[in-house]
Scaffold this motif. Structure first.
Motif, short mmCIF file in Angstrom:
data_model
loop_
_atom_site.label_atom_id
_atom_site.label_comp_id
_atom_site.label_asym_id
_atom_site.label_seq_id
_atom_site.Cartn_x
_atom_site.Cartn_y
_atom_site.Cartn_z
N ASN A 5 -4.44 -13.14 -8.88
CA ASN A 5 -4.07 -11.83 -9.45
C ASN A 5 -2.96 -11.26 -8.58
N THR A 6 -1.77 -11.16 -9.15
CA THR A 6 -0.60 -10.74 -8.38
C THR A 6 -0.05 -9.43 -8.92
N ALA A 7 0.28 -8.52 -8.00
CA ALA A 7 0.81 -7.23 -8.45
C ALA A 7 1.65 -6.58 -7.35
N GLU A 8 2.52 -5.70 -7.78
CA GLU A 8 3.33 -4.86 -6.90
C GLU A 8 3.02 -3.40 -7.25
N PHE A 9 2.84 -2.59 -6.22
CA PHE A 9 2.57 -1.17 -6.50
C PHE A 9 3.48 -0.28 -5.67
N ARG A 10 3.64 0.96 -6.16
CA ARG A 10 4.41 1.98 -5.44
C ARG A 10 3.69 3.32 -5.55
N VAL A 11 3.74 4.08 -4.47
CA VAL A 11 3.21 5.45 -4.45
C VAL A 11 4.38 6.38 -4.13
N VAL A 12 4.70 7.29 -5.07
CA VAL A 12 5.86 8.18 -4.95
C VAL A 12 5.37 9.63 -5.01
N ASP A 13 5.81 10.47 -4.05
CA ASP A 13 5.34 11.88 -4.05
C ASP A 13 6.14 12.73 -5.04
N ASP A 14 5.83 14.04 -5.06
CA ASP A 14 6.44 14.94 -6.05
C ASP A 14 7.91 15.20 -5.79
N GLY B 116 9.96 12.60 -5.09
CA GLY B 116 10.62 11.30 -5.33
C GLY B 116 10.62 10.39 -4.12
N HIS B 117 9.95 10.80 -3.05
CA HIS B 117 9.90 9.99 -1.83
C HIS B 117 8.83 8.90 -1.99
N VAL B 118 9.21 7.69 -1.63
CA VAL B 118 8.26 6.56 -1.71
C VAL B 118 7.34 6.62 -0.50
N VAL B 119 6.08 6.92 -0.75
CA VAL B 119 5.09 7.00 0.34
C VAL B 119 4.66 5.61 0.78
N SER B 120 4.44 4.69 -0.15
CA SER B 120 4.01 3.31 0.17
C SER B 120 4.49 2.37 -0.92
N HIS B 121 4.75 1.15 -0.49
CA HIS B 121 5.22 0.11 -1.43
C HIS B 121 4.73 -1.23 -0.89
N ASN B 122 3.99 -2.01 -1.72
CA ASN B 122 3.46 -3.28 -1.23
C ASN B 122 3.10 -4.19 -2.41
N GLN B 123 2.60 -5.37 -2.08
CA GLN B 123 2.18 -6.34 -3.10
C GLN B 123 0.83 -6.92 -2.71
N TRP B 124 0.11 -7.51 -3.70
CA TRP B 124 -1.14 -8.21 -3.38
C TRP B 124 -1.25 -9.51 -4.17
N ASN B 125 -2.05 -10.40 -3.61
CA ASN B 125 -2.44 -11.66 -4.24
C ASN B 125 -3.95 -11.78 -4.06
N LEU B 126 -4.71 -11.50 -5.10
CA LEU B 126 -6.15 -11.35 -4.96
C LEU B 126 -6.91 -12.37 -5.82
N ALA B 127 -8.04 -12.82 -5.28
CA ALA B 127 -8.98 -13.60 -6.07
C ALA B 127 -9.82 -12.62 -6.91
N THR B 128 -10.51 -13.13 -7.88
CA THR B 128 -11.31 -12.28 -8.76
C THR B 128 -12.39 -11.53 -7.98
N GLY B 129 -12.50 -10.22 -8.23
CA GLY B 129 -13.52 -9.41 -7.58
C GLY B 129 -13.08 -8.78 -6.28
N VAL B 130 -11.92 -9.15 -5.75
CA VAL B 130 -11.42 -8.61 -4.49
C VAL B 130 -10.55 -7.38 -4.79
N LYS B 131 -10.52 -6.44 -3.85
CA LYS B 131 -9.77 -5.20 -4.08
C LYS B 131 -8.73 -4.96 -2.99
N ALA B 132 -7.71 -4.17 -3.36
CA ALA B 132 -6.68 -3.71 -2.43
C ALA B 132 -6.79 -2.19 -2.35
N THR B 133 -6.70 -1.64 -1.14
CA THR B 133 -6.96 -0.21 -0.93
C THR B 133 -5.82 0.45 -0.18
N ILE B 134 -5.49 1.67 -0.58
CA ILE B 134 -4.53 2.53 0.13
C ILE B 134 -5.12 3.94 0.18
#
Length: 224
Positions: free
Chosen positions: A190-199, A201-219
């Motif tokens: 399970n591959t994904a890219e995420f971004r967190v942008v504040d009000d 327009g500033h990018v607070v966090s930007h990262n990617q994950w490669n997860l097996a089923t049932g595993v989670k990514a946390t910020i």
């Protein structure tokens, strides 16, 4: 007259002689001798046959008279013997795998992380943030679940090649966001890219994950 008498006598003598010959021939039987076909006796060949290579004009492969079997059986892996033939292939397979020498990161990228991923905590004074995500690899049917402070806000999100997400009003203190991999698509992981942008327009966090089923990514976003 005398000449006629002489001719008559000669004729009678000839007739009498011929009659005598016929009489004698009847008394004697004539047998034709039987001629037998000669029987050929087998000849003893004293001359040795010529070796094949003596005949010019022909290419004859050389042969060997040694028909004894080899002492050892053929093996792709010389000087190794196994009681169980399966051990031969198992040992070679283990050797090939050990030669790969994949790093933990490479193993994770290929198979997906089997442990939960933590991408850190970030301080912000923003009233709200925008959280967006997409499939950063081949779009193959990856599905995630989104939770905020352990509450499920999006039970099933199908990841596409374009960013999509939600707006989150920040509460004072900790705002934990979890992305749970519900599957690994057709090709995995399970591959994904995420971004967190504040009000602003500033990018607070930007990262990617490669997860097996049932595993989670946390910020975690900490509102000051």
């Amino acid at each position: 007259m005398k000449l006629f008498s002489l001719l008559f006598l000669f004729f009678m003598f000839a007739v009498s002689a011929q009659a005598q010959i016929d009489s004698d021939s009847r008394k004697k039987s004539f047998t034709m001798p039987v001629i037998e076909d000669p029987v050929e006796t087998p000849r003893t060949i004293s001359e040795k046959p010529k070796a094949l290579e003596d005949y010019s004009g022909f290419s004859v492969p050389k042969t060997t008279r040694d028909l004894s079997l080899p002492e050892k059986e053929f093996s792709m892996f010389p000087q190794e013997q196994f009681g169980n033939p399966g051990e031969l292939y198992t040992k070679q397979l283990d050797k090939n795998i050990s030669d790969l020498k994949l790093s933990p990161k490479e193993v994770e990228q290929r198979n997906g992380s089997t442990t939960d991923q933590y991408f850190g905590d970030f301080k912000s004074k923003a009233k709200f943030i925008n959280v967006v995500y997409r499939d950063h690899g081949y779009v193959d049917g990856d599905i995630i679940q989104v939770r905020v402070n352990d509450d499920v806000i999006h039970p099933r999100v199908f990841l596409t090649g374009s960013f999509k997400g939600f707006k989150l009003d920040l509460k004072k203190g900790f705002n934990k966001i979890d992305f749970v991999a519900l599957n690994q698509g057709e090709s995995g992981p399970n591959t994904a890219e995420f971004r967190v942008v504040d009000d602003t327009g500033h990018v607070v966090s930007h990262n990617q994950w490669n997860l097996a089923t049932g595993v989670k990514a946390t910020i975690i976003i900490v509102k000051e």
